[in-house]
Design a protein around this motif. Sequence first.
Motif, PDB file in Angstrom:
ATOM      1  N   LEU A   1      -5.557  -3.248  10.140  1.00 43.31           N
ATOM      2  CA  LEU A   1      -4.971  -3.838   8.926  1.00 43.31           C
ATOM      3  C   LEU A   1      -5.229  -5.338   8.896  1.00 43.31           C
TER       4      LEU A   1
ATOM      5  N   SER B   1       0.951  -2.632   4.705  1.00 43.81           N
ATOM      6  CA  SER B   1       1.057  -1.183   4.786  1.00 43.81           C
ATOM      7  C   SER B   1       2.340  -0.808   5.521  1.00 43.81           C
TER       8      SER B   1
ATOM      9  N   GLN C   1      -0.454   4.294   4.537  1.00 43.79           N
ATOM     10  CA  GLN C   1      -1.837   4.225   4.069  1.00 43.79           C
ATOM     11  C   GLN C   1      -2.670   3.269   4.929  1.00 43.79           C
TER      12      GLN C   1
ATOM     13  N   LEU D   1       0.849  -1.187   0.000  1.00 43.57           N
ATOM     14  CA  LEU D   1       0.000   0.000   0.000  1.00 43.57           C
ATOM     15  C   LEU D   1       0.885   1.237   0.000  1.00 43.57           C
TER      16      LEU D   1
END
Length: 580
Positions: free
Chosen positions: A286, A256, A244, A240
């Motif tokens: 996440l 991420s 993010q 990502l």
Amino acid sequence: MNAAIDRFFDARFGLFIHWGLYSLLAGEWQGQRMDDIGEWIMSYHKIPIRQYEKLAEQFNPTEFDADAIARLARDAGMRYLVITSKHHEGFALFHSKADAYNVVDATPFGRDVIAELAAACRKYDLKLGLYYSQALDWHERDAGGWDDPAYLPPRRPWGNIWDFPDHTGKNFEAYFSRKVLPQVRELLTHYGDIFLIWFDTPRTITTDQSARLYELVKSLQPDCLVNSRIGNGLGDYESLGDNQMPAIPLRVPSESPITLNDTWGYKSYDHHWKDSRDIIGKLTRLAGKNANLLLNIGPRGDGSVPEESVRILKEVGAWTRANQESIYEVRSSPFDHDFAWGSITRRDRQLYCFLDDSRQSRLTINGLDNQVRQVVSLDEEQTLPFTQQRLCDSTSLTISLSPSDQPYPVYRITLDGPAKCSRKIYMQDENRLLLYPHQAQALLGDQRCELSHQIFGGRYKKAGTASISSAGTLIAWSDPQLTLSWDAWVTQTGSYDVKIQLPVQYNQSPRQVNHRLRLSVTDQDGTKQTHWPHVLESGAARAENPLPLREGLCRFTLKLEACDADKEMTLQQIELVLLH
Ligand code: GLC
């Protein structure tokens, strides 16, 4: 590949290490500080190679302790680490025959950092990943980026155009085959099993070059994963954007990269630390969305790790140890959205709920099609009372909670079978309804149309037509013919405050856009409308008037009546909150 992706998700949480010659500068060159990420200092100050190279002669990080770093990672609950084996500055942290600008041949230190970390990873049962910047290399005339018209804010060029302003005869392929391919081969043959290679900033690399690089990795270590920043739609999982946080569960396995402060490479004056609570929240959110967390530290030029980073990682470790079963070997939420109270992971017949606000006394889940058998709080192993009632064609579950003193308390819900969710949109708690672009029906004029989903490095391409980014954001909406509509079940009659959320990009200042947007809703009482001020800032914007809604099925329709001439519309979500 599925087995490798399973291993990737099982690892869940990784340590990113940005370390290189830039760490010696700590964000400052000749008394000038930078207001940008530290590892970019060479480009930011356009430091000539001859001067920058002198840093290698000073690189003698006597405090570097691979064992301590690996232990720090393991104690934080991380199961892999990824270190910058060569960042954009071009300097390798490993012994390379392909290029003498490396830690063994060019510094008084003379130790192979990657070899030491590889040994420490084996000792602490961590998997080793290697970052390698394959397109940018400011030490090389032929490296990429110089032909990219986009300059990063505020003023750092992608390629070394300060030492090499004359572009005649620059040949990226020559650089690629002389340095990149041989160095990647060295990395994959000298340091044992490599869990993943983390490429970056593909910029000008061609499809053929990305493909050759991918093939090389796989020919040497078939199980080694490759991230999507290899470029041109290749890779095994999606990296990502920096820092993010996706809004919705991602369609492809993702990761991420997150900073602990506002830089990757060490800057002595960046004290803008996130707290451990924030990191735990990111890890759980996440995990619920098909993404790992890769959390960065930037050791100093002497090899020591900033004390604040150590402290935060230790605090995170206390939480991960206590709540292991909810984040390792679990998969993402069965729901395609977050809840107002937090997020979910799942394993077999269990759901794990992570509560944002530990003082909350209730947790509601609408749209679960299973029967709930039991609810237990993980920190006290205490069974909790719950009620489950029919709601439209599904159920509404409410759990009574006792306040907890730990951040992100976890509740385990045991179901009668594998989790099943209703396809309908329900309110995410008693008084809030969130509408996401990926749940919308799209109409072009009066024809149904499908919004395409961008995956694998989509953000490096221009979208062209409206589509859903890997982060769940609707991007490139400029066509007033396109409308979005949602059918949602509203559980409470009343007046609702309406907010639209335009995505804010990390590292970019809020921007103003000039769109004309209107939301209408049809319920049993008829059709009502609201609209937004024409000038909107990125972030949340409140509609001009609240909407009265009647309990039951409501159809919402969002129209872009006029689009800003320069900027396309982007949409994260619409939020309706009951006012009274
Ligand atoms: C960006 C930066 C780079 C950093 C990376 C981490 O691509 O260019 O310096 O290493 O993000 O994700």
